[in-house]
Scaffold this motif. Structure first.
Motif, PDB file in Angstrom:
ATOM      1  N   ASN A  82       0.873  -1.249   0.107  1.00 33.29           N
ATOM      2  CA  ASN A  82      -0.005  -0.037  -0.232  1.00 33.29           C
ATOM      3  C   ASN A  82       0.816   1.330  -0.119  1.00 33.29           C
ATOM      4  N   PHE A  83       0.615   2.117  -0.843  1.00 30.23           N
ATOM      5  CA  PHE A  83       1.397   3.606  -0.800  1.00 30.23           C
ATOM      6  C   PHE A  83       0.253   4.503  -1.286  1.00 30.23           C
ATOM      7  N   THR A  84       0.703   5.815  -1.463  1.00 30.79           N
ATOM      8  CA  THR A  84      -0.212   6.870  -1.770  1.00 30.79           C
ATOM      9  C   THR A  84       0.588   7.661  -2.767  1.00 30.79           C
ATOM     10  N   LEU A  85      -0.247   8.035  -3.832  1.00 27.98           N
ATOM     11  CA  LEU A  85       0.479   8.737  -5.045  1.00 27.98           C
ATOM     12  C   LEU A  85      -0.281  10.122  -5.035  1.00 27.98           C
ATOM     13  N   GLY A  86       0.385  11.027  -5.604  1.00 30.84           N
ATOM     14  CA  GLY A  86       0.000  12.417  -5.728  1.00 30.84           C
ATOM     15  C   GLY A  86       0.515  13.088  -7.143  1.00 30.84           C
ATOM     16  N   LEU A  87       0.004  13.983  -7.466  1.00 27.23           N
ATOM     17  CA  LEU A  87       0.640  14.692  -8.654  1.00 27.23           C
ATOM     18  C   LEU A  87       1.709  16.005  -8.408  1.00 27.23           C
ATOM     19  N   ALA A  88       2.531  16.105  -9.368  1.00 26.98           N
ATOM     20  CA  ALA A  88       3.379  17.395  -9.142  1.00 26.98           C
ATOM     21  C   ALA A  88       2.682  18.561  -9.514  1.00 26.98           C
ATOM     22  N   PRO A  89       3.104  19.637  -8.643  1.00 25.29           N
ATOM     23  CA  PRO A  89       2.460  20.979  -9.169  1.00 25.29           C
ATOM     24  C   PRO A  89       2.356  21.479 -10.386  1.00 25.29           C
ATOM     25  N   GLY A  90       1.078  21.712 -10.877  1.00 24.44           N
ATOM     26  CA  GLY A  90       0.828  22.141 -12.088  1.00 24.44           C
ATOM     27  C   GLY A  90       0.426  20.842 -13.339  1.00 24.44           C
ATOM     28  N   ALA A  91       0.550  19.660 -12.703  1.00 20.64           N
ATOM     29  CA  ALA A  91       0.172  18.530 -13.437  1.00 20.64           C
ATOM     30  C   ALA A  91      -1.112  18.553 -13.900  1.00 20.64           C
ATOM     31  N   PRO A  92      -1.504  18.022 -14.957  1.00 23.01           N
ATOM     32  CA  PRO A  92      -2.885  17.708 -15.325  1.00 23.01           C
ATOM     33  C   PRO A  92      -3.328  16.552 -14.629  1.00 23.01           C
ATOM     34  N   THR A  93      -4.956  16.310 -14.718  1.00 15.53           N
ATOM     35  CA  THR A  93      -5.367  15.171 -14.069  1.00 15.53           C
ATOM     36  C   THR A  93      -5.197  13.953 -14.879  1.00 15.53           C
ATOM     37  N   ILE A  94      -4.949  12.959 -14.036  1.00 19.64           N
ATOM     38  CA  ILE A  94      -4.434  11.850 -14.726  1.00 19.64           C
ATOM     39  C   ILE A  94      -5.751  10.697 -14.607  1.00 19.64           C
TER      40      ILE A  94
END
Length: 193
Positions: A82-94
């Motif tokens: 189990n881990f958590t992912l996020g987006l880099a600043p300014g990245a579009p929705t994935i």
């Protein structure tokens, strides 16, 4: 030899016509060369931008990677990651439906996993033999302010097992590979290093 007085004007006029023709031809040629140069520069710029886009990734690993034991009381191996992912600043929705996670270790051949929701319904574009596993996510899309929990089952990994995990984002971005090791003492919930 008799010379006509009007012949001197024709020599100057002919030279002027030839000079104008050379200037026009040179102008057309330079326009074509410049146009080709601008086109080539534009294509090179597009190639560079596409390369930078594909070599960078918008997905970030947030926090620790956890391994869950095969038993609550006396676990002998890790069976879930189990881990958590996020987006880099300014990245579009994935779109997580198009993301791929690959797991392997010394005794397990690479397992390609695609998104499946908690109800077990296939959410991704899964095809035949490529599908050997699934991962679960709290949502099927990841926006700029989201922290998405990713979880998947693995074949039992015992003490000292080195686990290789690779996250391939949609759209051809760079993969995020990381390696974690099962700790010497396994508990119900373990922080993998």
């Amino acid at each position: 030899m008799l010379r006509n007085v009007n012949d001197d004007g024709f020599t100057g006029l002919e030279a002027a016509i030839v000079l104008i023709a050379f200037v026009v031809v040179a102008a057309v040629f330079s326009y074509v060369v410049l146009g080709a140069g601008f086109f080539t520069t534009q294509k090179a710029q597009e190639t560079v931008y596409k390369g930078v886009e594909q070599s960078t990734t918008n997905i970030l690993l947030k926090g620790s990677v956890y391994g869950f034991g095969d038993s609550l009381t006396t676990p002998t191996g890790i069976v879930r990651i189990n881990f958590t992912l996020g987006l880099a600043p300014g990245a579009p929705t994935i779109d997580l439906n198009k993301m791929n996670i690959t797991y392997s270790d010394a005794s397990t051949a690479p397992i390609n996993m695609y998104l499946k929701n908690a109800a077990g319904t296939d959410l991704g574009d899964i095809t035949g033999s490529l599908t050997t596993g699934y991962f679960w996510a709290s949502k099927s899309t990841m926006g700029p302010d989201d922290a998405i929990d990713i979880s998947f089952n693995i074949p039992k990994a015992t003490v000292g097992t080195i686990m290789n995990i690779e996250i391939r984002p949609p759209g051809g971005g760079a993969a995020i590979p990381f390696t974690k090791t099962v700790p010497a003492t396994i508990t119900a919930v373990n922080v993998l290093r």
